[in-house]
Design an enzyme around this catalytic site. Structure first.
Site, PDB file in Angstrom:
ATOM      1  N   HIS A 260       1.075  -1.241  -0.024  1.00  0.00           N
ATOM      2  CA  HIS A 260      -0.063   0.103  -0.060  1.00  0.00           C
ATOM      3  C   HIS A 260       0.923   1.304  -0.104  1.00  0.00           C
ATOM      4  O   HIS A 260       1.820   1.245   0.621  1.00  0.00           O
ATOM      5  CB  HIS A 260      -0.848   0.012   1.394  1.00  0.00           C
ATOM      6  CG  HIS A 260      -1.993   0.837   1.346  1.00  0.00           C
ATOM      7  ND1 HIS A 260      -2.141   2.097   1.436  1.00  0.00           N
ATOM      8  CD2 HIS A 260      -3.527   0.802   0.759  1.00  0.00           C
ATOM      9  CE1 HIS A 260      -3.157   2.905   1.110  1.00  0.00           C
ATOM     10  NE2 HIS A 260      -3.844   1.731   0.663  1.00  0.00           N
ATOM     11  N   ASP A 313      -8.027  -5.413   0.115  1.00  0.00           N
ATOM     12  CA  ASP A 313      -8.407  -6.264  -0.722  1.00  0.00           C
ATOM     13  C   ASP A 313      -8.224  -7.646  -0.938  1.00  0.00           C
ATOM     14  O   ASP A 313      -8.490  -8.492  -1.349  1.00  0.00           O
ATOM     15  CB  ASP A 313      -8.156  -5.670  -2.313  1.00  0.00           C
ATOM     16  CG  ASP A 313      -9.147  -4.526  -2.677  1.00  0.00           C
ATOM     17  OD1 ASP A 313     -10.322  -4.509  -1.922  1.00  0.00           O
ATOM     18  OD2 ASP A 313      -8.862  -3.615  -3.609  1.00  0.00           O
TER      19      ASP A 313
HETATM   20  N1  ACO Z   1       4.212  -7.737  -4.278  1.00  0.00           N
HETATM   21  C1  ACO Z   1       5.451  -7.610  -4.041  1.00  0.00           C
HETATM   22  N2  ACO Z   1       6.237  -6.840  -3.961  1.00  0.00           N
HETATM   23  C2  ACO Z   1       5.662  -5.676  -3.822  1.00  0.00           C
HETATM   24  C3  ACO Z   1       4.070  -5.465  -3.746  1.00  0.00           C
HETATM   25  C4  ACO Z   1       3.602  -6.618  -3.939  1.00  0.00           C
HETATM   26  N3  ACO Z   1       2.268  -6.649  -3.676  1.00  0.00           N
HETATM   27  N4  ACO Z   1       3.810  -4.188  -3.512  1.00  0.00           N
HETATM   28  C5  ACO Z   1       4.967  -3.457  -3.255  1.00  0.00           C
HETATM   29  N5  ACO Z   1       6.172  -4.278  -3.669  1.00  0.00           N
HETATM   30  C6  ACO Z   1       7.502  -4.222  -3.693  1.00  0.00           C
HETATM   31  C7  ACO Z   1       8.029  -3.413  -4.967  1.00  0.00           C
HETATM   32  O1  ACO Z   1       8.097  -4.365  -5.855  1.00  0.00           O
HETATM   33  C8  ACO Z   1       9.213  -2.342  -4.463  1.00  0.00           C
HETATM   34  O2  ACO Z   1       9.941  -3.113  -4.560  1.00  0.00           O
HETATM   35  P1  ACO Z   1      11.499  -2.522  -4.798  1.00  0.00           P
HETATM   36  O3  ACO Z   1      11.703  -1.326  -4.086  1.00  0.00           O
HETATM   37  O4  ACO Z   1      12.425  -3.618  -4.529  1.00  0.00           O
HETATM   38  O5  ACO Z   1      11.603  -2.117  -6.289  1.00  0.00           O
HETATM   39  C9  ACO Z   1       8.522  -1.959  -3.008  1.00  0.00           C
HETATM   40  O6  ACO Z   1       7.508  -2.907  -2.672  1.00  0.00           O
HETATM   41  C10 ACO Z   1       7.697  -0.634  -3.260  1.00  0.00           C
HETATM   42  O7  ACO Z   1       6.769  -0.582  -4.305  1.00  0.00           O
HETATM   43  P2  ACO Z   1       5.938   0.547  -4.983  1.00  0.00           P
HETATM   44  O8  ACO Z   1       5.093  -0.084  -6.142  1.00  0.00           O
HETATM   45  O9  ACO Z   1       7.179   1.492  -5.263  1.00  0.00           O
HETATM   46  O10 ACO Z   1       5.164   1.027  -3.897  1.00  0.00           O
HETATM   47  P3  ACO Z   1       3.850   1.904  -4.164  1.00  0.00           P
HETATM   48  O11 ACO Z   1       3.628   2.385  -2.878  1.00  0.00           O
HETATM   49  O12 ACO Z   1       3.920   2.940  -5.369  1.00  0.00           O
HETATM   50  O13 ACO Z   1       2.846   0.705  -4.425  1.00  0.00           O
HETATM   51  C11 ACO Z   1       0.959  -0.507  -4.783  1.00  0.00           C
HETATM   52  C12 ACO Z   1       1.592   0.433  -3.884  1.00  0.00           C
HETATM   53  C13 ACO Z   1       0.537  -0.163  -6.042  1.00  0.00           C
HETATM   54  C14 ACO Z   1      -0.643  -0.729  -4.007  1.00  0.00           C
HETATM   55  C15 ACO Z   1       1.696  -1.789  -4.572  1.00  0.00           C
HETATM   56  O14 ACO Z   1       1.767  -2.272  -3.398  1.00  0.00           O
HETATM   57  C16 ACO Z   1       0.933  -2.911  -5.490  1.00  0.00           C
HETATM   58  O15 ACO Z   1       1.143  -3.004  -6.754  1.00  0.00           O
HETATM   59  N6  ACO Z   1       0.349  -4.025  -4.777  1.00  0.00           N
HETATM   60  C17 ACO Z   1      -0.534  -4.881  -5.486  1.00  0.00           C
HETATM   61  C18 ACO Z   1      -1.745  -4.527  -6.130  1.00  0.00           C
HETATM   62  C19 ACO Z   1      -2.661  -4.074  -4.869  1.00  0.00           C
HETATM   63  O16 ACO Z   1      -3.001  -4.871  -4.066  1.00  0.00           O
HETATM   64  N7  ACO Z   1      -3.379  -3.197  -5.048  1.00  0.00           N
HETATM   65  C20 ACO Z   1      -4.427  -2.515  -3.928  1.00  0.00           C
HETATM   66  C21 ACO Z   1      -3.968  -1.486  -3.275  1.00  0.00           C
HETATM   67  S1  ACO Z   1      -4.924  -1.131  -1.948  1.00  0.00           S
HETATM   68  C22 ACO Z   1      -6.490  -0.095  -2.804  1.00  0.00           C
HETATM   69  O17 ACO Z   1      -6.231   0.500  -3.462  1.00  0.00           O
HETATM   70  C23 ACO Z   1      -7.584  -0.431  -1.857  1.00  0.00           C
END
Ligand code: ACO
Length: 376
Positions: A260, A313
């Site tokens: 998140h 979610d």
């Molecule tokens: N699985 C594996 N690795 C993850 C995940 C995940 N679900 N989420 C984040 N990471 C890792 C990224 O690969 C990144 O690693 P790195 O620094 O080694 O490259 C690090 O964590 C940071 O990730 P970002 O994408 O920069 O974080 P951001 O805050 O932008 O992303 C997001 C948030 C888009 C929700 C992300 O966690 C994601 O894609 N999750 C999966 C989709 C999801 O569950 N979405 C629902 C969000 S909640 C909502 O809207 C109700």
């Protein structure tokens, strides 16, 4: 050119001040208008939370009765919208919802009235009608008769009634109500930001909510619950989870329902829904999905220290699945829940409006000579 500091994805940027909700990402807490989400999830109703978000205070008994009745008689949608839904029933439910909400403006007789009160009523009227749009679409595309709304049922019970054609079990309706409460508002998330941007141009409530639905559709935001269930189905059995997680993460994939932008600890909504998913799987005598998701959560435990935890979610998909709700409307249910939150934030934006117009640093070339088309 001046040196500029880039905030990619507007991470950690404060755009304005709000009284709608507070997402305490460090401590894993969420408040709507100052009320802890745990209290609201356990004691309130979706109608009451809608009132709270939009008016900034809990309603009195008579205010709640008035709002509940007002919304319950606004659930029906014009026959032309039913025809429209029928003509695009092959589309994803979020595309249908977005199109239908946009089209509702055609049936608003006071479009010129841009007063705050009228905008609030528009938001609440769209909140009342949105479940009818989603249920009508599902019924039509599955070749079933449409079930007209029943104004004697609560907002959530009526949604299940219109979807399945029979009055739901009280516990199932209460669970969907809690789920809607938990999804109703959440700071400056991508869809609320989008709705605020649209409102800031002095567009209108229909446009702002339509834009909110569009932003919510993507898997990085609202589309994750559907993705979670797809992952659970791909895993198939908890004995495969470890291998699945290893393969997905090593190929740069993401586990849906984890991570998140704001919470770097457990999402409080996920903690509430995990208990409900467990109870529901026991109540329905179907432990399979809960067990697979539980094993997935265990495999992801090492990532907690990196701030990658279960989000709201992760468990909703299992709950919807156990309630036999079709996978492709999971994100639409999120949208139904978020409309009061968008309404509250659009109202807040309009109350103290400023055009939202950030900058982009230009990094391309300049003064490129124009070459005639025949000489390229
Ligand atoms: N699985 C594996 N690795 C993850 C995940 C995940 N679900 N989420 C984040 N990471 C890792 C990224 O690969 C990144 O690693 P790195 O620094 O080694 O490259 C690090 O964590 C940071 O990730 P970002 O994408 O920069 O974080 P951001 O805050 O932008 O992303 C997001 C948030 C888009 C929700 C992300 O966690 C994601 O894609 N999750 C999966 C989709 C999801 O569950 N979405 C629902 C969000 S909640 C909502 O809207 C109700």
């Amino acid at each position: 050119m001046d040196e500029v500091r880039i905030h990619r994805g507007l991470k950690e940027v404060y755009l304005d001040r709000t009284k709608s909700s507070y997402v305490d990402g460090k401590n894993g807490k969420l408040y709507y208008r100052g009320f802890n989400i745990n209290e609201l999830a356990n004691n309130s109703s979706f109608e009451e939370v809608s009132y709270l978000l939009i008016h900034g205070k809990l309603p009195t008994k008579s205010e709640l009765i008035q709002l509940t009745e007002w919304m319950s008689v606004r659930r029906e949608i014009p026959s032309q919208i039913i025809d429209l839904i029928s003509s695009i029933k092959h589309l994803h439910p979020m595309d249908v919802l977005r199109t239908a909400i946009s089209t509702l403006s055609a049936y608003d007789k006071d479009l010129e009235d841009e007063s705050i009160q009228t905008n609030i009523e528009r938001g609440l009227s769209i909140t009342a009608k949105a479940p009818t749009i989603v249920a009508t679409h599902v019924r039509l595309r599955d070749g079933n008769d449409i079930i007209p709304p029943n104004k004697n049922l609560s907002h959530s019970a009526n949604f299940l009634y219109m979807l399945f054609g029979q009055e739901p079990d009280d516990l199932d309706a209460k669970l969907i109500d809690k789920d809607l409460i938990l999804h109703a508002e959440h700071g400056l998330n991508a869809s609320s930001f989008t709705a605020r941007v649209v409102a800031s141009t002095q567009s209108d409530m229909y446009s702002a909510i339509t834009a909110g639905v569009a932003a919510l559709k993507g898997p990085a935001h609202g589309g994750a619950a559907e993705g979670v269930m797809k992952q659970a189905q791909d895993i198939g059995d908890e004995s495969n989870t470890k291998e699945y997680v290893k393969d997905l993460l090593s190929s740069g994939g993401r586990i849906m329902g984890f991570g998140h932008r704001v919470y770097k600890t457990a999402d409080p909504r996920a903690l509430i829904l995990k208990k409900d998913a467990k109870n529901l799987s026991e109540r329905k005598g179907n432990p399979k999905w809960f067990s697979i998701l539980q094993s997935l959560a265990e495999c992801m435990e090492p990532y907690e220290k990196k701030g990658i935890c279960e989000n709201v979610d992760f468990w909703t998909g299992a709950i919807y699945n156990l309630l036999e709700i079709p996978d492709d409307i999971f994100v639409s249910i999120f949208a139904l829940a978020r409309i009061p939150g968008w309404t509250a934030q659009v109202t807040e934006q309009l109350d103290n409006n400023i055009l939202i117009r950030p900058l982009l640093e230009y990094v391309g070339e300049l003064d490129i000579p124009y070459i005639d088309i025949d000489e390229r």
